[in-house]
Design a protein around this motif. Sequence first.
Motif: not given
Length: 79
Positions: A1-2, A36-42, A45-48
């Motif tokens: 996220v950062a 990679v997919l997990t980080n994209m969706f995290r 979910l956190a920002l959008s």
Amino acid sequence: VADACWRAGQPAPYLHVAATLTALDTTSKRLRIADVLTNMFRSLLALSPPSEVVAALYLTTGRIAPEYEVGGELNVGGA
């Protein structure tokens, strides 16, 4: 996220999805693909807003609409 290329509450740029798909294309390792997919969706979910998550989900599965809508298949790639 950062390290995301947008701020909380803003729509996610296509660059985020494109960078993820590029990273997926460079590996055949299942654990790396899952990370990679997990980080994209995290990040999404956190920002959008939720609608951005749904749109990214469709793009990563090769669709632009739900299966019950006619013409939602992109027909791109080997799948």
